[in-house]
Design a protein around this motif. Structure first.
Motif, PDB file in Angstrom:
ATOM      1  N   ALA A   1      39.507  28.736  43.989  1.00  0.00           N
ATOM      2  CA  ALA A   1      40.865  28.780  43.421  1.00  0.00           C
ATOM      3  C   ALA A   1      41.080  30.148  42.786  1.00  0.00           C
ATOM      4  N   PHE A   2      42.057  30.889  43.274  1.00  0.00           N
ATOM      5  CA  PHE A   2      42.369  32.193  42.700  1.00  0.00           C
ATOM      6  C   PHE A   2      43.182  31.992  41.427  1.00  0.00           C
ATOM      7  N   VAL A   3      42.760  32.677  40.352  1.00  0.00           N
ATOM      8  CA  VAL A   3      43.427  32.539  39.057  1.00  0.00           C
ATOM      9  C   VAL A   3      43.928  33.909  38.604  1.00  0.00           C
ATOM     10  N   THR A   4      44.802  33.908  37.612  1.00  0.00           N
ATOM     11  CA  THR A   4      45.370  35.156  37.098  1.00  0.00           C
ATOM     12  C   THR A   4      44.275  36.112  36.659  1.00  0.00           C
ATOM     13  N   ASP A   5      44.380  37.354  37.104  1.00  0.00           N
ATOM     14  CA  ASP A   5      43.363  38.354  36.776  1.00  0.00           C
ATOM     15  C   ASP A   5      43.319  38.583  35.270  1.00  0.00           C
ATOM     16  N   ARG A   6      42.125  38.953  34.777  1.00  0.00           N
ATOM     17  CA  ARG A   6      42.008  39.225  33.346  1.00  0.00           C
ATOM     18  C   ARG A   6      42.542  40.626  33.033  1.00  0.00           C
ATOM     19  N   PRO A   7      42.964  40.844  31.785  1.00  0.00           N
ATOM     20  CA  PRO A   7      43.519  42.156  31.412  1.00  0.00           C
ATOM     21  C   PRO A   7      42.488  43.273  31.586  1.00  0.00           C
ATOM     22  N   GLY A   8      42.932  44.386  32.149  1.00  0.00           N
ATOM     23  CA  GLY A   8      42.078  45.570  32.245  1.00  0.00           C
ATOM     24  C   GLY A   8      40.861  45.397  33.120  1.00  0.00           C
ATOM     25  N   HIS A   9      40.918  44.530  34.110  1.00  0.00           N
ATOM     26  CA  HIS A   9      39.759  44.218  34.933  1.00  0.00           C
ATOM     27  C   HIS A   9      39.353  45.435  35.761  1.00  0.00           C
ATOM     28  N   ASP A  10      38.126  45.947  35.522  1.00  0.00           N
ATOM     29  CA  ASP A  10      37.636  47.098  36.281  1.00  0.00           C
ATOM     30  C   ASP A  10      37.486  46.716  37.751  1.00  0.00           C
ATOM     31  N   ARG A  11      37.872  47.648  38.620  1.00  0.00           N
ATOM     32  CA  ARG A  11      37.919  47.341  40.054  1.00  0.00           C
ATOM     33  C   ARG A  11      36.551  47.463  40.719  1.00  0.00           C
ATOM     34  N   ARG A  12      35.776  48.476  40.343  1.00  0.00           N
ATOM     35  CA  ARG A  12      34.498  48.680  41.036  1.00  0.00           C
ATOM     36  C   ARG A  12      33.485  49.318  40.100  1.00  0.00           C
TER      37      ARG A  12
END
Length: 352
Positions: free
Chosen positions: A286-297
């Motif tokens: 289940a895809f959920v709302t991304d967290r704030p400031g989530h680093d991409r890599r």
């Protein structure tokens, strides 16, 4: 002589203590305040081992630290004690500043005071090894080179900022006071005894419970994965051979997107513990709302550690993840004990 391990009832700390005692007769004083993620079950089998001295206490207790360092003639401090979960740091950053910054400051001061009482070889051989994270470096573009030890600090979460602050304190105590410190910055660890708030044990736990498997955003955030046993071997090598003041990156050279990790876990569970209805665990994603400031890599370049000290990871992600899933399937009683009511409340609040 003895080593002092702080946070030795947590995930990486407990694995290190177990690994150390399997390799050495040198005793370990294990100091842990047993917060939600620190658990004596992680040290099962060591209760009657005279080489393992467990002390329930806080690294912020400088009087306790002074006594332990003195009484046990400690030759090295390995600091694993930290608040580590990014989501929790966004929700409650104060605890991360208290533990990762202020308590680390207290530990450095206690170590410095003790080191100043030593003479001769004992003073020359003393080490303070601070275990840190690759998250202090910030986020990488998809085609950017992996983090080297010279990469500038750009922490993006309260957790990462608190660890960056601790790293800077450790560096300053070496350059200002001469304290013989070492720092390691590791990538995402996985393996036995990891508290089920982190991605891999969380997915395994929720899959077996028949619950949705939460994946932030599009799931394409990339992490470098390091088996905890390989990390322990790297730390032993750094402690043994690195020169004071040096920093080493520790990585598994195994970059994977979060969604690919989750799908692989579902595939392994489909094989080892099939659902009663025959469906794949992947149907629970289940895809959920991304967290704030989530680093991409994140990606770690650990070539310096290999070149100078001869360490390289022994496990691929494929071999390490199968060991990890098998361990959790065989230790359901451990998972049941650590997933307390407080943990379930946190999961419900974080992931809805």
């Amino acid at each position: 002589m003895t080593i002092l391990v702080t946070g030795g009832a947590g995930f990486i700390g407990a694995n290190f203590v177990r690994d150390w005692l399997s390799q050495s007769e040198e005793p370990v004083v294990n100091l842990d305040k047993l917060s939600y993620a620190g658990n004596l079950d992680n040290l099962a089998g060591l209760r009657d081992d005279a080489r393992h001295i467990f002390v329930h206490g806080d690294i912020g207790d400088t009087a306790l630290l002074a006594r332990l360092l003195r009484e046990h003639r400690v030759r090295a401090v390995l600091n694993f004690a930290a608040e580590t979960h990014v989501d929790r740091s966004i929700d409650s950053p104060a605890a991360f500043v208290d533990t990762n910054v202020m308590a680390t400051f207290g530990l450095l001061e206690a170590a410095r005071a003790y080191w100043n009482t030593l003479e001769g070889a004992a003073r020359a051989d003393f080490r303070f090894l601070h275990v840190s994270t690759d998250e202090v470096y910030g986020s990488l573009a998809p085609d950017a080179p992996a983090f080297a030890e010279t990469h500038r600090y750009q922490p993006n979460s309260p957790y990462a900022a608190s660890k960056a602050a601790a790293d800077h304190l450790v560096r300053a105590w070496h350059h200002t006071y001469g304290l013989p410190v070492l720092t390691t910055n590791c990538s995402n660890n996985y393996g036995p005894y990891q508290f089920p708030e982190k991605l891999i044990p969380l997915v395994i736990h929720k899959a077996l419970q028949g619950e949705p498997l939460p994946v932030y955003g599009d799931g394409r955030q990339v992490r470098d994965w390091l088996f905890v046993g390989d990390h322990c071997a790297a730390l032993r090598r750094v402690l043994e051979a690195a020169a004071p003041g040096e920093t080493y990156n520790v990585g598994g050279n195994q970059e994977m997107a979060n969604i690919d990790v989750v799908r692989l876990l579902c595939s392994i569970l489909d094989e080892l513990r099939p659902r009663a209805d025959g469906a794949s665990y992947a149907t629970q994603i289940a895809f959920v709302t991304d967290r704030p400031g989530h680093d991409r890599r994140y990606a770690i370049d650990a070539t310096r550690l290999e070149r100078e000290l001869g360490w390289r990871p022994q496990e691929t992600f494929g071999t390490g993840i199968r060991q990890t899933v098998a361990w959790y399937l065989e230790h359901g009683d451990w998972v049941d004990r650590v997933t307390s009511g407080a943990y379930r409340d946190w999961i419900a609040r974080q992931y809805g």
